[in-house]
Design a protein around this motif. Structure first.
Motif, mmCIF file in Angstrom:
data_model
loop_
_atom_site.group_PDB
_atom_site.id
_atom_site.type_symbol
_atom_site.label_atom_id
_atom_site.label_comp_id
_atom_site.label_asym_id
_atom_site.label_seq_id
_atom_site.Cartn_x
_atom_site.Cartn_y
_atom_site.Cartn_z
ATOM 1 N N LEU A 123 27.198 58.845 16.321
ATOM 2 C CA LEU A 123 27.695 57.473 16.067
ATOM 3 C C LEU A 123 29.087 57.643 15.381
ATOM 4 O O LEU A 123 29.952 56.725 15.823
ATOM 5 N N ASN A 124 29.127 58.559 14.586
ATOM 6 C CA ASN A 124 30.383 58.401 13.751
ATOM 7 C C ASN A 124 31.518 58.895 14.757
ATOM 8 O O ASN A 124 32.686 58.463 14.794
ATOM 9 N N GLY A 125 31.173 59.982 15.727
ATOM 10 C CA GLY A 125 32.117 60.275 16.788
ATOM 11 C C GLY A 125 32.543 59.158 17.552
ATOM 12 O O GLY A 125 33.694 59.090 17.977
ATOM 13 N N LEU A 126 31.606 58.215 17.975
ATOM 14 C CA LEU A 126 32.224 56.890 18.584
ATOM 15 C C LEU A 126 33.068 56.244 17.925
ATOM 16 O O LEU A 126 33.748 55.467 18.510
ATOM 17 N N ARG A 127 32.803 56.036 16.436
ATOM 18 C CA ARG A 127 33.792 55.448 15.763
ATOM 19 C C ARG A 127 35.170 56.183 16.031
ATOM 20 O O ARG A 127 36.365 55.458 15.935
ATOM 21 N N HIS A 128 35.135 57.511 15.843
ATOM 22 C CA HIS A 128 36.715 57.924 16.244
ATOM 23 C C HIS A 128 37.207 57.901 17.505
ATOM 24 O O HIS A 128 38.481 57.547 17.477
ATOM 25 N N VAL A 129 36.365 57.735 18.440
ATOM 26 C CA VAL A 129 36.940 57.373 19.931
ATOM 27 C C VAL A 129 37.333 56.070 19.866
ATOM 28 O O VAL A 129 38.484 56.009 20.191
ATOM 29 N N TYR A 130 36.738 55.105 19.077
ATOM 30 C CA TYR A 130 37.074 53.776 19.107
ATOM 31 C C TYR A 130 38.510 53.646 18.261
ATOM 32 O O TYR A 130 39.559 53.141 18.914
ATOM 33 N N ALA A 131 38.754 54.688 17.325
ATOM 34 C CA ALA A 131 39.803 54.559 16.573
ATOM 35 C C ALA A 131 40.878 55.106 17.366
ATOM 36 O O ALA A 131 42.153 54.565 17.170
ATOM 37 N N HIS A 132 40.801 56.139 18.139
ATOM 38 C CA HIS A 132 41.584 56.934 18.815
ATOM 39 C C HIS A 132 42.185 56.122 19.826
ATOM 40 O O HIS A 132 43.417 56.163 20.304
ATOM 41 N N TYR A 133 41.420 55.466 20.782
ATOM 42 C CA TYR A 133 41.901 54.623 21.774
ATOM 43 C C TYR A 133 42.050 53.212 21.689
ATOM 44 O O TYR A 133 42.892 52.713 22.452
ATOM 45 N N ILE A 134 41.431 52.624 20.516
ATOM 46 C CA ILE A 134 41.489 51.253 20.487
ATOM 47 C C ILE A 134 42.164 50.589 19.318
ATOM 48 O O ILE A 134 43.127 49.924 19.407
ATOM 49 N N SER A 135 41.653 51.017 18.208
ATOM 50 C CA SER A 135 42.218 50.288 16.754
ATOM 51 C C SER A 135 43.412 51.009 16.367
ATOM 52 O O SER A 135 44.129 50.605 15.559
ATOM 53 N N GLY A 136 43.724 52.249 16.766
ATOM 54 C CA GLY A 136 44.513 53.107 15.984
ATOM 55 C C GLY A 136 44.217 53.924 15.190
ATOM 56 O O GLY A 136 43.114 53.556 14.261
ATOM 57 N N VAL A 137 44.635 55.180 14.966
ATOM 58 C CA VAL A 137 44.449 56.109 13.980
ATOM 59 C C VAL A 137 44.793 55.712 12.608
ATOM 60 O O VAL A 137 45.849 55.407 12.510
ATOM 61 N N PRO A 138 44.066 55.741 11.735
ATOM 62 C CA PRO A 138 44.252 55.293 10.156
ATOM 63 C C PRO A 138 45.363 56.458 9.772
ATOM 64 O O PRO A 138 45.426 57.548 10.170
ATOM 65 N N GLU A 139 46.233 56.176 8.880
ATOM 66 C CA GLU A 139 47.203 57.016 8.201
ATOM 67 C C GLU A 139 46.644 58.108 7.611
ATOM 68 O O GLU A 139 47.222 59.530 7.548
#
Length: 194
Positions: A123-139
């Protein structure tokens, strides 16, 4: 094992496609008989569900690989950290000395060792995918919660090198504090080069 499961998934998909082609070609004749209706249900419902399950299983297996974890550009620096020439740097020490399996190094250390630890990591990995493709990677990339001592202790607690070091069970860091999380394995003065 991964290759055999991939072959199985493709075999089920192939059988499903052949079955669906047969069903569509003979649909009218099949619906007149009871066995034909069962074949129709099998072809339209059961085979796709089996293929979906096999594909999901294969995807879950592949997502535990170090190669998968490091395939995103924002994780490249963490991949380089596995190769640092420093005997104090935890990721490098574990990876280079094969204390963790190289094929699954990231997943091995970042999965909570509880009943649903693998699923929580997924589930945390899905959060990573969301950040990578949708919300943007945090600094700054940070863990979602403090690193749990249980991940370290699941391997090290019974290791001779751990048990024989008196600093692991002194007045400053009694074992109960390590087990409860009151003291951290990665705190300053301990294993803080992570």
């Amino acid at each position: 094992m991964a290759a055999s499961s991939t072959i199985l998934v493709f075999a089920v998909l192939f059988v499903g496609i052949v079955l669906l082609a047969f069903i569509f070609k003979n649909a009218a004749a099949l619906t007149r008989e009871r066995g034909g209706k069962a074949l129709l249900v099998g072809g339209l419902l059961v085979v796709p569900l089996l293929a979906l399950g096999g594909g999901a299983s294969e995807t879950m297996t592949q997502s535990t690989s170090t190669e998968f974890c490091l395939s995103c550009h924002e994780m490249e620096q963490y991949g380089h950290s596995l190769l640092v020439d420093d005997s104090e740097y935890l990721p490098a020490v574990h990876y280079q000395n094969r204390y963790v399996p190289r094929e699954n190094a990231c997943f091995t250390c970042h999965t909570d060792y509880s009943m649903f630890g693998d699923y929580k990591a997924k589930l945390n990995g899905l959060r990573h995918v969301y950040a990578h493709y949708i919300s943007g990677v945090p600094e700054t990339i940070e863990l979602y919660q403090p690193y749990p001592n249980a991940n370290c202790l699941s391997c090290h607690r019974s290791a001779r090198s751990f048990v024989q070091q008196s600093k692991h069970n002194t007045a400053d860091a009694p074992m109960q504090d390590l087990l409860s999380g009151k003291a951290s394995c990665t705190s300053a003065g301990c294993h803080d080069i992570a």
